[in-house]
Design an enzyme around this catalytic site. Structure first.
Site, PDB file in Angstrom:
ATOM      1  N   ASP A 165       0.676  -1.040   0.188  1.00 56.43           N
ATOM      2  CA  ASP A 165       0.015   0.072  -0.061  1.00 56.43           C
ATOM      3  C   ASP A 165       0.972   1.196  -0.186  1.00 56.43           C
ATOM      4  OD1 ASP A 165      -3.456   0.187   0.975  1.00 56.43           O
ATOM      5  OD2 ASP A 165      -2.233   2.028   0.769  1.00 56.43           O
ATOM      6  N   ILE A 166       0.343   2.312  -0.565  1.00 54.47           N
ATOM      7  CA  ILE A 166       1.113   3.573  -0.142  1.00 54.47           C
ATOM      8  C   ILE A 166       0.834   4.196   1.043  1.00 54.47           C
ATOM      9  CG2 ILE A 166      -0.800   5.104  -0.980  1.00 54.47           C
ATOM     10  CD1 ILE A 166       1.207   6.676  -2.580  1.00 54.47           C
TER      11      ILE A 166
ATOM     12  N   GLY B 205      -5.905   1.602  -4.896  1.00 58.13           N
ATOM     13  CA  GLY B 205      -6.139   2.844  -5.499  1.00 58.13           C
ATOM     14  C   GLY B 205      -7.096   3.697  -4.825  1.00 58.13           C
TER      15      GLY B 205
ATOM     16  N   HIS C 138     -19.730   0.969 -10.176  1.00 57.09           N
ATOM     17  CA  HIS C 138     -19.706   2.335 -10.581  1.00 57.09           C
ATOM     18  C   HIS C 138     -19.174   2.599 -12.247  1.00 57.09           C
ATOM     19  CE1 HIS C 138     -21.158   4.196  -6.906  1.00 57.09           C
ATOM     20  NE2 HIS C 138     -20.193   3.276  -6.303  1.00 57.09           N
TER      21      HIS C 138
ATOM     22  N   TYR D 287     -13.907   8.010 -11.139  1.00 59.66           N
ATOM     23  CA  TYR D 287     -13.565   6.845 -10.465  1.00 59.66           C
ATOM     24  C   TYR D 287     -14.244   5.522 -11.251  1.00 59.66           C
ATOM     25  CZ  TYR D 287     -14.449   3.049  -6.912  1.00 59.66           C
ATOM     26  OH  TYR D 287     -14.245   1.706  -6.332  1.00 59.66           O
TER      27      TYR D 287
END
Ligand code: NAI
Ligand code: 15L
Length: 276
Positions: A43-44, A83, A123, A146
């Site tokens: 992960d960031i 993300g 989405h 997104y």
């Protein structure tokens, strides 16, 4: 060079989990443990330290091509959750989701990874009305930047299968939380148990090519025909019905509210975010 996923005992040597610090990443960190000798967590954002030899923590910004290539080397399959997970300005989506998913697939190609599970989203089809029933081949109608990025991710998955034979299951996740938070989620809810089962089957079912499925539990009032998930052997065990009384105790939603009209709910009305 990594090998293809092996079906025996549903266990691989090393699975990469991106987005491991996020809501679903934390859940899957525990629940994917049986399926890999080593789970590589990335992960960031900060991730809780490795709890033993069965885990590796490798921080990485998905928009950093060189870092993603180093991250993916030595992995046998990728569960790509990392993300931006909500509607945000395009530049943020571009870096994390669009460059990010491209970097993941290009690194998979370079390092011989043959299976990806891509966390897509409802989405992608968010501007369809709730009165419609869709299967996985329905026209995409992304409901924001997104949703567009997830649509791009599905196209990247298809391209990397057609050109390079990398297989992917793209899971258009509905709403995966401990319980449905509102009336819309009575239709879109995916329990953590069903999410885990769908991901397991997406990793280990042979010959998936690029399959798009919906990530939802066995809810009563669904909008999606999930027959594309049948070849994976996915049979959801949970249903939002057990939460109906609690959810319906909430104030009613106006018929003009996007949450009552569109499959993507409030995402259809978010943004733009000023000058892009
Ligand atoms: P989350 O927002 O809690 O987790 C996403 C993680 O990605 C975060 O920990 C974040 O730090 C990380 N991330 C963001 N930018 C990054 C970058 N540039 N490099 C590396 N890591 C980065 O989201 P959640 O709920 O855990 O969702 C996981 C995935 O599933 C996301 O891809 C999301 O779009 C997708 N999804 C989730 C749904 C849900 O109901 N939870 C529904 C539909 C899709
Ligand atoms: C998503 O794609 C989001 O990542 C998640 O946070 C929820 O908002 C979900 O969709 C939803 O539509 O409920």
């Amino acid at each position: 060079m990594s090998t293809s996923p092996q079906a025996s005992n549903n266990k691989l040597r090393r699975i990469l989990l991106t987005g491991a610090a996020g809501g679903l990443g934390k859940v899957l960190r525990e629940r994917l443990r049986p399926f890999a000798e080593i789970l590589r967590l990335s992960d960031i954002a900060a991730i809780a330290p490795s709890e033993g030899a069965h885990e590796e923590v490798v921080p990485c910004d998905l928009s950093d091509k060189a870092a993603v290539h180093a991250l993916i080397e030595g992995c046998d399959a990728i569960v790509h959750l990392g993300g931006v997970s909500v509607e945000r300005p395009f530049e943020e989506i571009l870096e994390a989701n669009i460059k990010g998913v491209f970097n993941v697939y290009e690194a998979a190609r370079r390092h011989g990874v043959k299976r990806v599970v891509f966390a897509s989203s409802n989405h992608v089809i968010g501007f369809h009305k709730q009165s419609e029933r869709l299967d996985a081949s329905a026209q995409r109608r992304p409901d924001g930047y997104y949703g567009l990025s997830k649509s791009f991710g599905e196209d990247v998955a298809q391209f990397y299968f057609d050109r390079y034979g990398i297989e992917t299951v793209s899971i258009r996740i509905g709403s995966s939380f401990p319980e449905p938070l509102n009336r819309r989620m009575m239709s879109t809810w995916l329990s953590y148990r069903d999410l885990t089962s769908l991901i397991e089957k997406s990793i280990f079912t042979p010959g998936v090519k690029h399959t798009i499925v919906y990530g939802m539990s066995a809810n009563r009032d669904v909008w999606w025909d999930n027959s594309a998930a049948a070849p994976l052997g996915f049979v959801p065990q949970d249903t939002s019905e057990v939460f109906r009384d609690k959810v319906e105790a909430q104030p009613p939603v106006a018929p003009t509210d996007p949450n009552a009209i569109y499959q993507g709910g409030a995402f259809t009305a978010q943004g733009p975010f000023g000058d892009q």
